[in-house]
Every structure is written in structure tokens, then in C-alpha cells.
Design a protein around this motif. Structure first.
Motif, mmCIF file in Angstrom:
data_model
loop_
_atom_site.group_PDB
_atom_site.id
_atom_site.type_symbol
_atom_site.label_atom_id
_atom_site.label_comp_id
_atom_site.label_asym_id
_atom_site.label_seq_id
_atom_site.Cartn_x
_atom_site.Cartn_y
_atom_site.Cartn_z
ATOM 1 N N ALA A 286 0.814 -1.220 0.000
ATOM 2 C CA ALA A 286 0.000 0.000 0.000
ATOM 3 C C ALA A 286 0.848 1.272 0.000
ATOM 4 O O ALA A 286 0.489 2.254 -0.660
ATOM 5 C CB ALA A 286 -0.938 -0.009 1.206
ATOM 6 N N VAL B 251 2.082 1.943 -3.521
ATOM 7 C CA VAL B 251 0.966 2.415 -4.342
ATOM 8 C C VAL B 251 0.661 3.873 -4.003
ATOM 9 O O VAL B 251 0.525 4.724 -4.899
ATOM 10 C CB VAL B 251 -0.281 1.522 -4.133
ATOM 11 N N CYS C 2 -2.627 -5.161 -7.345
ATOM 12 C CA CYS C 2 -3.165 -3.808 -7.487
ATOM 13 C C CYS C 2 -3.126 -3.423 -8.965
ATOM 14 O O CYS C 2 -2.145 -3.718 -9.657
ATOM 15 C CB CYS C 2 -2.320 -2.837 -6.667
ATOM 16 N N ALA D 195 -9.840 -0.996 -4.670
ATOM 17 C CA ALA D 195 -8.963 -1.988 -5.296
ATOM 18 C C ALA D 195 -7.968 -2.512 -4.272
ATOM 19 O O ALA D 195 -7.616 -1.812 -3.315
ATOM 20 C CB ALA D 195 -8.212 -1.344 -6.459
ATOM 21 N N THR E 203 -4.352 -3.463 -2.680
ATOM 22 C CA THR E 203 -3.075 -2.737 -2.683
ATOM 23 C C THR E 203 -1.875 -3.673 -2.658
ATOM 24 O O THR E 203 -0.744 -3.209 -2.570
ATOM 25 C CB THR E 203 -2.979 -1.817 -1.453
ATOM 26 N N VAL F 269 -7.063 -1.297 1.325
ATOM 27 C CA VAL F 269 -7.554 -1.165 -0.044
ATOM 28 C C VAL F 269 -7.320 0.262 -0.509
ATOM 29 O O VAL F 269 -7.167 1.176 0.299
ATOM 30 C CB VAL F 269 -9.056 -1.520 -0.191
ATOM 31 N N LEU F 270 -7.324 0.415 -1.815
ATOM 32 C CA LEU F 270 -7.158 1.712 -2.437
ATOM 33 C C LEU F 270 -8.527 2.233 -2.845
ATOM 34 O O LEU F 270 -9.228 1.594 -3.624
ATOM 35 C CB LEU F 270 -6.259 1.572 -3.675
ATOM 36 N N SER G 83 -3.819 3.170 -14.306
ATOM 37 C CA SER G 83 -3.475 1.784 -14.638
ATOM 38 C C SER G 83 -3.147 1.594 -16.122
ATOM 39 O O SER G 83 -2.756 0.503 -16.517
ATOM 40 C CB SER G 83 -4.625 0.856 -14.245
#
Length: 180
Positions: free
Chosen positions: A4, A7, A101, A125, A127, A133-134, A145
Motif C-alpha cells: 500500500a 501504491v 493492485c 482496489a 493494494t 484497499v485503495l 493503470s
């Protein structure tokens, strides 16, 4: 392994609006996120990894769904498709296979997203780790993405109200008897 924090830093550097949300309990797969967060599956995404003739393909779908193989083949112009084995996914993406991710995928991976992903304003989404989570606006997720959007998941089967059909069938049968 990426997680995470990686990200988060990547998205901050690109000025992408997002938040990293701590989950109330660990998840082992992206498909568990809706239950843990108490959200509909349409608001959560998962990444499915496939091998085609010459490419590795990441497909972003709603949690709990799988893309239609024919749609993926058509989108990438390939003739063969198979699921990527978890050990390859781990090596290639540097994420845990069931928690890939959609952000930070290698440039060598072709990224596709099912068009249904864009129906929710904000999606959640994985991570790469099971504790977070994102949360990200879907349009930013698709941009960050590098995903090409296509119709990839089969539509749900139509429902049929048998009570209505049966009532109509009884009415037709009665009219036929009256007609004779």
C-alpha cells in the motif's frame, strides 16, 4: 513485494486523488473486499492475470467476476488464453497474486478494464497486502493503470417471471377451450 505504501507514493507523485483505507480484518483475495467493507461488488475491483500467445494481460473486473475469454482474446488480438500461475504473477507484478493492485503493473503487461468498472464513481482496489484497499475515482483508476476499456464480462442472465408466464399460459389455454 509492493504494498500500500508503494501504491500511495506512486499515486501521490502523479497527483492522483486517492485514499488508502485500512480494512477491519485481513482479506486473502480481492473478491473478499466487498464483504469486509460492506459494499456492493460493483464498487470493488479485482485484477485477473492471463497469458496469451505473446503477452501477459491484466484484466480489471468487478470483484467476484471473471472476464469472458472470447472478449479478452478479441481485445488483445490473440488466439490462446490461459490463467497466469500465481508464482508467475508474484514474480512479474511484485504483488501477492490474489491481491494484485491495478496500479504499478509493469509496462510489459497489457492492461484491460471491463467497461462496468467505470459505472461507479469511486472504486476500491487491492493494494497488494490484505489489510488495506485503495479508494480511487474510477476514471483516475483507469488512467493510472493505463487500462484500455472494453466489454469483457458477460451480462447477467435475464430473469424470467414464471408466475406471470404461467398466468398468461392459463389464459391462453382458457381462450382456446372457449374458441372450440
Amino acid at each position: 513485494m509492493l504494498d500500500a505504501l508503494d501504491v500511495h507514493r506512486s499515486l501521490l507523485a502523479r497527483e492522483v486523488p486517492h485514499e488508502v483505507v485500512r480494512l477491519p480484518r485481513l482479506v486473502l483475495s480481492a473478491d473478499e473486499i466487498p464483504d469486509v467493507m460492506g459494499l456492493p461488488a460493483s464498487r470493488c475491483v479485482a485484477v485477473r492475470m492471463y497469458l496469451t500467445d505473446e503477452k501477459t494481460v491484466a484484466v480489471i473486473t468487478r470483484a467476484g467476476e471473471l472476464p469472458h475469454p472470447g472478449a479478452v482474446l478479441a481485445a488483445v488480438g490473440a488466439r490462446a488464453l490461459r490463467s497466469a500461475p500465481p508464482d508467475l504473477v508474484n514474480r512479474l507484478t511484485d504483488f501477492a497474486a490474489p491481491l494484485v493492485c491495478p496500479v504499478l503493473l509493469p509496462k510489459s503487461v497489457t492492461v484491460l478494464a471491463d467497461s462496468c468498472v467505470g459505472h461507479a464513481d469511486v472504486v476500491y482496489a487491492p493494494t497488494g497486502d490484505g489489510g488495506t484497499v485503495l479508494g480511487i475515482p474510477s476514471r483516475w483508476l483507469l488512467t493510472a493503470s493505463r487500462a484500455a476499456v472494453a466489454e469483457l464480462c458477460a451480462p447477467p442472465a435475464p430473469t424470467v417471471d414464471l408466475t406471470e408466464d404461467m398466468a398468461d399460459a392459463d389464459g391462453v389455454a382458457q381462450r382456446l377451450r372457449d374458441w372450440r
